[in-house]
Design a protein around this motif. Structure first.
Motif: not given
Length: 462
Positions: A381-392, A397-413
Motif C-alpha cells: 500500500p501507498k506509504g508502506c514501503a519503508k515499513a516493509y523494507k525495515d521489518y526484521s 539462533y537470534r540471527r536477524t532476518i529481513e524477509p521483505y527487504a530481500e525482494f528485488k524491489e518494493i513498489v508502492e501502489m
C-alpha cells in the motif's frame, strides 16, 4: 554375531525420522560379545541394548536375557533408542523373554533385516512371521525393513506404531483390517516401493509424516477419519486428495504435505472445519490458508479477503505460482510459507502493516527463503514501503532476518485498488469496464469488470 565399523558413511535420517533425537548425547556403559549396553539401574541390576555411533551390526544377532559385567549379573530389560540404527547387513534379531520395552526407532535403516524373533515366553511382545506385535496382537510395532511383497495386517490389530515400516525398500502393498483405527507418526516413512495402501474403514487417526516419501499415486481417506497430522503425504505421487466430512483436524505445519504431483485438494461440502477453493485447502471460516497443491494448473492465486493467516509451508514448492495477492487482513505468514516458489515474480500485499513472521521461533523464520524473491517485485500500500523494507525478526539462533527487504524491489501502489501501479505487467489489468460494457477509469466507483491478460474478474470500488 558380527559387527563392523564404517565411520564416515551415514544415512541422512533427519529428513523425516530422527529430527527429535540427539545422537551426540547417546552413550553406553559397556560392550559384551559385540553388543553395547547401558545400565538402567544398579539397584535392580538392569540394562538396555544401546546405540553406539559408528558401530553397525551384521548377520544374526541373539540378545541374551542376562549379561555379566563388573562382578554383577544384569537383566536385559530394554532395546534402546536407535539400538541397531543403519545396520544394513543385519539379517535377524532375536529378543529374549526379559525385554519389556523396544524403542520405536530401534531398527530404522536396517535395510537387510528380514526377521525379528521374540522368545515365546516374553509376556510383552510376540513375533508373527518375523513381525513384532504387542502380546495381545493389537499393535504392530516393528516390520523388518527387508521383508517385502504384499502384506496383510492381521485382524484385531488396532494401531501401527511410530516407525513400524519406516525405510522398508521392498514392501509393495499393505492391506489394513477393519479393526485398525490409528496410524502413528512416520509409520510408513520412506518406503520406496510402497505403491498401494488400502486403509481401514475404521481409521480415525493418521499421524505426522505417516506416508512421507512413499510412491503412492492413490489414497482413499475413509469416512470416519477425524485426525490428519502434519504432512502425512509429503513427497508422494498423489494427484488428488479428498477430505471426508468427518475430518476435524489437519496439521498446522505443511498440512497435507509438499507433494510435486498434487493438483487439487477437495473437501466434502458438509465438513464443518475445512473447505477448498480452486483446489486450495482453507479452514471453514476462510481465515487461514493451509496448503496449496504444488502442481496447481494456474499461475495466479488471489486469496479470499477474509484471510488473516498463511500457514507454515502453505505454498511450499508451488512451482507454477508466479503471482500471489495477499489481502489487507493478513497479519501472519508462517515459516517456509513460500519455500522453493521458484517462479514467483509478483507479491501483491494489501496489508498496511507487514505480516509478522515467523509465527514462532524456528531454525529459519523466513517464509520466502529459497524462492525467486530476489528477482520478484513486492507491491505494498501507498506509504508502506519503508515499513516493509525495515521489518526484521529473529530465528532461533537470534540471527536477524529481513524477509521483505530481500525482494528485488518494493513498489508502492498508487491508489486503494492497487491497480494503476502495475497495469503494465503481463498478468495484471489491461482494461476496466462498467456493467454496460463501457470502458472506465480504474478509480471509477461501483462494480467494474476487469480484463486481465489471462482472465477476467469483478471488483467493487467504494
Amino acid at each position: 554375531m558380527k559387527f563392523k565399523s564404517k565411520i564416515g558413511k551415514r544415512r541422512i535420517v533427519v529428513l523425516l525420522m530422527l529430527a527429535i533425537q540427539n545422537i551426540a548425547g547417546f552413550a553406553y556403559d559397556f560392550q559384551l560379545d559385540g553388543i553395547y549396553y547401558t545400565i538402567i539401574s544398579e539397584e535392580d541390576l538392569t540394562v538396555e541394548v544401546s546405540y553406539n555411533y559408528g558401530t553397525y551390526y551384521s548377520g544374526d544377532v541373539v540378545i541374551p536375557s542376562q549379561v555379566s559385567k563388573y562382578g554383577n549379573t544384569y537383566t536385559v530389560k530394554r532395546i534402546g533408542e536407535n539400538a541397531f540404527l543403519d545396520s544394513e547387513r543385519l539379517h535377524s534379531v532375536t529378543i529374549p523373554e526379559t525385554v519389556d520395552s523396544i524403542h520405536y526407532g530401534a531398527f530404522v535403516w536396517c535395510t537387510g533385516l528380514t526377521n525379528i524373533e521374540v522368545n515365546s515366553n516374553n509376556p510383552y511382545f510376540q513375533s508373527i512371521d518375523g513381525v513384532v506385535f504387542n502380546k495381545a496382537i493389537t499393535k504392530l510395532l516393528h516390520f523388518p525393513n527387508a521383508k517385502g511383497g504384499d502384506y496383510i495386517i492381521p485382524d484385531g490389530v488396532k494401531s501401527i506404531s511410530t516407525y513400524a515400516f519406516t525405510t522398508n525398500k521392498v514392501l509393495r502393498s499393505v492391506l489394513m483390517p477393519s479393526t485398525l483405527t490409528h496410524i502413528e507418526n512416520h509409520a510408513f516413512g520412506i518406503c520406496d516401493n510402497l505403491y498401494d495402501v488400502q486403509l481401514s474403514s475404521s481409521l480415525e487417526y493418521i499421524g505426522d509424516n505417516a506416508f512421507s516419501s512413499c510412491p503412492l499415486d492413490n489414497i482413499s481417506l475413509p469416512e470416519g477419519l477425524k485426525y490428519i497430522g502434519n504432512a502425512p503425504f509429503n513427497f508422494t505421487n498423489l494427484k488428488e486428495i479428498y477430505i471426508p466430512k468427518s475430518v476435524e483436524y489437519i496439521g498446522e505445519t505443511s498440512a497435507i504435505g509438499s507433494n510435486p504431483s498434487l493438483e487439487k485438494i477437495d473437501v466434502a461440502p458438509d465438513n464443518k472445519y475445512y473447505t477448498s477453493i480452486d483446489g486450495i485447502l482453507y479452514d471453514k471460516a476462510l481465515t487461514r490458508v493451509l496448503v496449496c497443491p504444488s502442481n496447481i494448473d494456474y499461475r495466479i492465486v488471489t486469496l479470499p479477503s477474509s484471510i488473516t493467516k498463511i500457514n507454515s509451508c502453505a505454498f511450499h514448492t508451488v512451482i507454477p505460482l508466479t503471482k500471489i495477492v495477499i489481502p489487507s487482513g493478513v497479519s501472519q505468514i508462517g515459516n517456509g510459507a513460500f519455500y522453493y516458489c521458484s517462479n514467483l515474480s509478483q507479491v501483491v500485499c494489501y496489508a498496511q502493516t507487514p505480516p509478522s513472521t515467523p509465527e514462532k521461533e524456528s531454525s529459519s523464520g523466513d517464509p520466502w527463503e529459497y524462492s525467486s524473491r530476489s528477482s520478484a517485485t513486492l507491491y505494498v500500500p501507498k506509504g508502506c514501503a519503508k515499513a516493509y523494507k525495515d521489518y526484521s525478526t529473529y530465528d532461533i539462533y537470534r540471527r536477524t532476518i529481513e524477509p521483505y527487504a530481500e525482494f528485488k524491489e518494493i513498489v508502492e501502489m498508487d491508489d486503494e485498488t492497487g491497480m494503476s501501479s502495475y497495469t503494465q505487467d503481463y498478468n495484471i489489468e489491461i482494461s476496466r469496464y462498467n456493467i454496460s460494457g463501457r470502458k472506465i477509469k480504474s478509480t471509477t466507483k461501483g462494480l467494474s469488470i476487469i480484463r486481465m491478460k489471462d482472465h477476467t474478474t469483478k471488483k467493487v470500488i467504494k
